[in-house]
Scaffold this active site. Sequence first.
Site, short mmCIF file in Angstrom:
data_model
loop_
_atom_site.label_atom_id
_atom_site.label_comp_id
_atom_site.label_asym_id
_atom_site.label_seq_id
_atom_site.Cartn_x
_atom_site.Cartn_y
_atom_site.Cartn_z
N HIS A 46 -5.28 9.60 0.95
CA HIS A 46 -5.20 8.74 2.13
C HIS A 46 -5.89 9.27 3.39
CE1 HIS A 46 -3.34 5.67 4.79
NE2 HIS A 46 -3.13 5.01 3.68
N HIS A 106 3.75 -2.19 3.27
CA HIS A 106 3.76 -0.83 2.71
C HIS A 106 5.04 -0.61 1.91
CE1 HIS A 106 0.67 -0.46 5.83
NE2 HIS A 106 0.18 0.50 5.08
N ASP A 125 0.82 -1.22 0.00
CA ASP A 125 0.00 0.00 0.00
C ASP A 125 0.85 1.26 0.00
OD1 ASP A 125 -2.05 -1.78 0.32
OD2 ASP A 125 -2.84 -0.90 2.17
N HIS A 150 -6.27 3.28 -3.77
CA HIS A 150 -6.19 3.52 -2.32
C HIS A 150 -6.47 4.99 -2.00
CE1 HIS A 150 -4.93 2.12 1.64
NE2 HIS A 150 -3.82 2.82 1.67
ZN LIG Z 1 -2.58 3.09 3.29
#
Ligand SMILES: [Zn+2]
Length: 257
Positions: free
Chosen positions: A122, A220, A67, A118
């Site tokens: 954020h 991540h 991510d 995503h």
């Molecule tokens: Zn994230």
Amino acid sequence: MIRFLAVLSVAAIMPLAAAAEPCPGNPDALGTERTITVDAATTPRVGHKEFPVSLPLNDKELVLTFDDGPWPATTTRILNALKHECVRATFFLIGRSAAEFPALARRELAEGHTVGHHTHSHPLLNSLPLAAAEAQIDRGIEEDEFALYGLRRSQPTTPFFRFPGFASSPALLERLAQRNIVVFGADVWASDWLPMTPDQELALILRRVEKVNHGIVLLHDTKARTAAMLPAFLRALKTRGYRIVQAVPANGIRLLH
Ligand SMILES: [Zn+2]
């Protein structure tokens, strides 16, 4: 077109027969065992951390997801490590980063990874009014699509989405289901947003993977500690007999690229 259809039909009748392809320069690579088709019609939400169901994976099968990228310093190292092991993963992009670093987003696609969405920047979507939350989702998809394919559209080529911080709401989940967009949660994560050394992260994620046996792994690609530990993590998965599965969308669009 005929070739495209042939690829689709072979994939349809032999989903489990795809032995990992040879990996150039690395005969002992972890590799990618197979793909799994993920369709909102049958599995609109996956990942036991948040939802009652996950992907129908077999013993010791893992889907790797990353991510918050693309981020040059770390995503580049992540992609290099995946390429060395011929592992294909899924990346969930932040739209404003995709707009800033489109070449890196396109590299993910060019190297065979699945690329999902995503949001634009954020935020925790369950803290926003519904319209603002939807605008975040759409703007992120548009930025990602433009970076990846040169087309600014809010219906995604790969209809995979992950909520920042897993902060979903019933209304947003319903809207995404109506749009046939699969919401990815996770089955296991490395807690790589917390301060720790790469060695500590490696030990933690291996312990947690052993515990869940199979599932969706959340990492991540913006984290230096994750980039640092990834080569050893992939080696350890190989040694311990885990197999990598790539999540792909049901419509087969990815095969056209
Ligand atoms: Zn994230």
